[in-house]
Design an enzyme around this catalytic site. Structure first.
Site, PDB file in Angstrom:
ATOM      1  CB  SER A 135     -11.193  -1.792  35.516  1.00  0.00           C
ATOM      2  OG  SER A 135     -10.272  -2.510  35.779  1.00  0.00           O
ATOM      3  CE  LYS A 188      -7.928  -5.353  43.145  1.00  0.00           C
ATOM      4  NZ  LYS A 188      -9.067  -5.955  42.305  1.00  0.00           N
ATOM      5  CG  ASP A 241      -8.377  -2.382  41.802  1.00  0.00           C
ATOM      6  OD1 ASP A 241      -9.495  -2.526  41.534  1.00  0.00           O
ATOM      7  OD2 ASP A 241      -7.455  -2.724  41.138  1.00  0.00           O
ATOM      8  CB  THR A 245     -11.744  -5.052  44.894  1.00  0.00           C
ATOM      9  OG1 THR A 245     -11.361  -4.539  43.717  1.00  0.00           O
ATOM     10  CG2 THR A 245     -11.975  -6.490  44.908  1.00  0.00           C
TER      11      THR A 245
END
Length: 336
Positions: A135, A188, A241, A245
């Site tokens: 997000s 991550k 995620d 990223t």
């Protein structure tokens, strides 16, 4: 509900606007009084979320007492390295019976505590939930469809936060593996720095695919050893995620890695940045955790060497590629 977002960075501002649109009474707390006053006048966060209008119905303040005592839910949107001090300010006021939501993805360097542990240490036993997953504020603020998880040990708390944030462009799943969700969201960022290094060196898609896959293996190994569920890392808080990223142009951590790959020094990179790249600090935390739990994390170790031991990006890639041969099935079968 009455909700206060503590931290007016890009993500905090985005979530404040989302919550306001969901019909909640929202207060946005900003650390610097002068900037809070500027945002009140301009109704825009020009530093961190330029071009997105902040509705007049959102109260913008520098008054922590007001932010805490007028809310039912506190959304912590501050960098991990200032989480403890922000919570210390909150502790001075009536925070009991409120839900604390962390949207911060990091691990405290000195203590190796996750944000839920820092909250518990400072505030004691409170209702806690982590909102995490793929997000970027730049996309959520433009209503790009996004899916995240609300992770909590308490099912009811997770469901409350799920309903609080859910919108037609923002879908929230509940999750009970808080440990795994927090670790995935934090580590991550380290792998994303490595992905940026690959971009900076001019390597290709083959290299990045391998890096992301083996990075996921590292996250999973550490998480399982610490007590998290393996399947968590195959979900939104892990793989999801990680993908966004490592691949996104919005990723500050990937951008840091790209500059490292091009030969710039970390001090120079950080001095030029307005926003925080959590992965830089998390790299040290993750490296320490790997040693503490005796888990092999070669990508994390090489990023640690680049950031903290001034090793060249090219030498780190060579070190990874020339490690002794192994079986990939080891990762799939090992429990820690």
């Amino acid at each position: 509900m009455k909700v206060s977002v503590i931290g007016a960075g890009g993500w905090g501002t985005t979530l404040a606007v989302l919550l306001n649109e969901n019909g909640h009474e929202v207060t946005l707390w900003e650390f610097f009084k002068e900037y809070a006053e500027e945002m009140q006048k301009t109704r825009e966060n020009t530093k961190f979320l330029k071009g997105i209008k902040i509705p007049e119905t959102i109260s913008i303040t520098n008054d922590m007492k007001k932010a805490v005592e007028t809310s039912q839910v506190l959304v912590m949107a501050v960098p991990s390295h200032v989480m403890r001090s922000a919570l210390g300010s909150i502790k001075k006021f009536n925070y009991k019976n409120k839900i604390i939501v962390s949207v911060t993805k990091g691990i405290e360097q000195e203590t190796l505590m996750r944000m839920s542990q820092v909250v518990q240490k400072v505030l004691g036993k409170v209702k806690f939930c982590a909102l995490t997953g793929p997000s970027h504020a730049e996309e959520v603020s433009r209503k790009v469809p996004t899916v995240v998880v609300a992770a909590s040990k308490d099912r009811k708390t997770a469901q409350i936060i799920q309903h609080l944030f859910t919108a037609d462009y923002f879908r929230v799943y509940t999750h009970k593996d808080l440990l795994g969700a927090e670790l995935g969201g934090s580590i991550k960022n380290v792998i994303a720095i490595a992905a940026g290094v690959i971009d900076g060196l001019g390597a290709g898609d083959n290299t990045k695919a391998a890096l992301m896959t083996r990075g996921l293996a590292e996250m999973t190994r550490l998480g399982v050893r610490m007590g998290a569920k393996r399947e968590t890392f195959a979900g939104l808080a892990g793989m999801g995620d990680l993908i966004v990223t490592c691949a996104s142009q919005h990723s500050r951590n990937r951008a840091v890695g790209e500059l490292l790959g091009k030969g710039k020094k970390i001090a120079e990179i950080l001095n030029s940045m307005e926003m925080v790249a959590e992965g830089v600090k998390t790299t040290l935390s993750a490296y320490k955790l790997s040693k503490k739990y005796k888990v092999e994390m070669p990508i994390t170790e090489e990023i640690y060497n680049i950031l903290y031991n001034d090793k060249s990006a090219k030498d780190s890639i060579k070190s990874l590629m020339t490690r002794s041969p192994k079986s990939e099935q080891e990762f799939l079968q090992k429990k820690g």
